[in-house]
Scaffold this motif. Structure first.
Motif, PDB file in Angstrom:
ATOM      1  N   ALA A  66       0.834  -1.207   0.000  1.00 55.24           N
ATOM      2  CA  ALA A  66       0.000   0.000   0.000  1.00 55.24           C
ATOM      3  C   ALA A  66       0.866   1.253   0.000  1.00 55.24           C
ATOM      4  N   GLY A  67       1.994   1.215   0.732  1.00 53.68           N
ATOM      5  CA  GLY A  67       2.893   2.361   0.745  1.00 53.68           C
ATOM      6  C   GLY A  67       3.498   2.632  -0.619  1.00 53.68           C
ATOM      7  N   LEU A  68       3.868   1.562  -1.339  1.00 53.38           N
ATOM      8  CA  LEU A  68       4.425   1.732  -2.683  1.00 53.38           C
ATOM      9  C   LEU A  68       3.389   2.328  -3.626  1.00 53.38           C
ATOM     10  N   LEU A  69       2.142   1.882  -3.497  1.00 51.18           N
ATOM     11  CA  LEU A  69       1.068   2.446  -4.332  1.00 51.18           C
ATOM     12  C   LEU A  69       0.847   3.922  -4.009  1.00 51.18           C
ATOM     13  N   VAL A  70       0.955   4.249  -2.719  1.00 52.32           N
ATOM     14  CA  VAL A  70       0.819   5.656  -2.325  1.00 52.32           C
ATOM     15  C   VAL A  70       1.929   6.495  -2.938  1.00 52.32           C
TER      16      VAL A  70
ATOM     17  N   ALA B  62       7.895   9.720   0.829  1.00 51.18           N
ATOM     18  CA  ALA B  62       8.570   8.468   1.169  1.00 51.18           C
ATOM     19  C   ALA B  62       8.850   8.381   2.667  1.00 51.18           C
ATOM     20  N   VAL B  63       9.315   9.478   3.258  1.00 53.48           N
ATOM     21  CA  VAL B  63       9.566   9.494   4.706  1.00 53.48           C
ATOM     22  C   VAL B  63       8.267   9.271   5.471  1.00 53.48           C
ATOM     23  N   THR B  64       7.184   9.901   5.014  1.00 53.29           N
ATOM     24  CA  THR B  64       5.882   9.741   5.673  1.00 53.29           C
ATOM     25  C   THR B  64       5.431   8.293   5.643  1.00 53.29           C
ATOM     26  N   VAL B  65       5.534   7.651   4.482  1.00 56.90           N
ATOM     27  CA  VAL B  65       5.101   6.260   4.348  1.00 56.90           C
ATOM     28  C   VAL B  65       5.937   5.339   5.237  1.00 56.90           C
ATOM     29  N   LEU B  66       7.256   5.490   5.202  1.00 52.32           N
ATOM     30  CA  LEU B  66       8.135   4.595   5.951  1.00 52.32           C
ATOM     31  C   LEU B  66       7.960   4.745   7.460  1.00 52.32           C
ATOM     32  N   VAL B  67       7.874   5.988   7.935  1.00 46.02           N
ATOM     33  CA  VAL B  67       7.747   6.200   9.382  1.00 46.02           C
ATOM     34  C   VAL B  67       6.386   5.732   9.880  1.00 46.02           C
ATOM     35  N   ASN B  68       5.328   5.971   9.097  1.00 48.14           N
ATOM     36  CA  ASN B  68       4.008   5.492   9.503  1.00 48.14           C
ATOM     37  C   ASN B  68       3.941   3.969   9.488  1.00 48.14           C
ATOM     38  N   LEU B  69       4.607   3.345   8.517  1.00 50.54           N
ATOM     39  CA  LEU B  69       4.670   1.886   8.493  1.00 50.54           C
ATOM     40  C   LEU B  69       5.394   1.364   9.733  1.00 50.54           C
ATOM     41  N   ALA B  70       6.511   2.002  10.080  1.00 49.93           N
ATOM     42  CA  ALA B  70       7.245   1.600  11.281  1.00 49.93           C
ATOM     43  C   ALA B  70       6.393   1.798  12.532  1.00 49.93           C
ATOM     44  N   GLY B  71       5.637   2.905  12.580  1.00 49.24           N
ATOM     45  CA  GLY B  71       4.774   3.159  13.728  1.00 49.24           C
ATOM     46  C   GLY B  71       3.687   2.115  13.861  1.00 49.24           C
TER      47      GLY B  71
END
Length: 312
Positions: A8-12, A288-297
């Motif tokens: 989903a992050g990649l699609l975003v 990209a930073v938003t997606v990665l940090v939210n995924l980690a959260g």
């Protein structure tokens, strides 16, 4: 679950790349005329457009730009002719330092203040923290930054009002320029996170697990660490992650207000000069930073909350 979120992050990110490219295409103004100045004639502007490749169809330029991203090529700045990767790398380090300092301070301060108030729900300490955080949340960030500059830079002269950095120097060479921007970034984030922690701790403190532990003779300190905080903190992690993306991205207002040499100020300059490659790179990097940090959260929040690990 994690694989689905990553997909989903990649699609975003793909959707963001389309939106950023289209937004720079339909924005008023033109990079060719902006780089040549108001006195340039039509022939010179057309020649500059051809030089920059702006005379080619937009879909073709998007495909080429996307292909460059996969190769690590962010293009060349229209305004300076410098590779965009060099501009972003120089500014991203400053923004990450600024946001990283604020993020490192955010979580422990929010947990300490929120837990302190939540364990004293309804008492003077709780009312003081609640009213203070509500006030901070109500004041716009630029107002907070301006007041800090007036008090600590203009009146007291303790700190610089402008985060000026000579060429070749790092913010760590002049740490005093970080103080006011970091405090400005922290205010709203800390207020909101503190209130969420406070609400969770206040609820967990009167929950069945904590009350049962007290009835079984468990000392209060152990009740707090073993039962109250583990129940109160998991919902805070995703919220904290969202604020970390805001901090690491380098808040536009804080960087612009203090003249801090980060990504946000580079974005402002690039937008004014219609430097499309820089705008596109910064926009996609922020996403990209938003997606990665939210995924980690989300992952950390799931690990901390056993109920969220149960398959449904």
């Amino acid at each position: 679950m994690t694989a689905r979120r990553l997909l989903a992050g990649l699609l975003v990110l793909f959707a963001v790349s389309v939106v950023v490219f289209v937004a720079t295409e339909i924005a008023p103004g033109d990079a060719a005329s902006a780089s040549l100045g108001p006195d340039a004639g039509p022939a010179a502007i057309e020649a500059r457009r051809a030089e920059l490749g702006l005379d080619r169809p937009a879909p073709l330029r998007y495909v080429e730009w996307l292909g460059g991203l996969f190769r690590g090529d962010l293009g060349v700045s229209y305004a300076s002719g410098v590779p965009v990767a060099d501009i972003v790398a120089a500014r991203a380090g400053n923004s990450l330092l600024l946001g990283g300092l604020a993020a490192v301070l955010l979580l422990p301060l929010a947990v300490v203040l929120g837990a302190w108030a939540g364990l004293r729900a309804g008492r003077l300490a709780d009312r003081a923290v609640s009213k203070s955080t509500l006030t901070l949340m109500s004041v716009p960030e630029f107002v907070t930054g301006t007041l800090l500059a007036v008090v600590f830079a203009v009146q007291l002269g303790w700190l610089p009002a402008v985060s000026f950095l000579p060429p070749g120097q790092s913010p760590l060479d002049r740490p005093e320029i970080l103080v006011l921007p970091v405090i400005t970034l922290l205010t709203v984030c800390l207020a909101h996170n503190t209130r969420v922690v406070r609400a969770g701790v206040a609820q967990s403190a009167v929950g069945e697990a904590a009350e049962s532990a007290r009835l079984n003779g468990v000392v209060e300190r152990r009740v707090v660490w073993r039962y109250i905080l583990p129940a109160a903190l998991p919902p805070v992690v995703p919220l904290f992650a969202r604020y970390v993306t805001f901090l690491l991205g380098g808040a536009l207002i804080a960087e612009t207000l203090f003249g801090y040499p980060g990504l946000a100020s580079a974005l402002v300059v690039a937008s004014a000069s219609r430097d499309v490659p820089v705008v596109q790179a910064v926009g996609l990097l922020a996403a990209a930073v938003t997606v990665l940090v939210n995924l980690a959260g989300d992952v950390v929040g799931t690990l901390l909350d056993p109920l969220r690990r149960v398959p449904r």
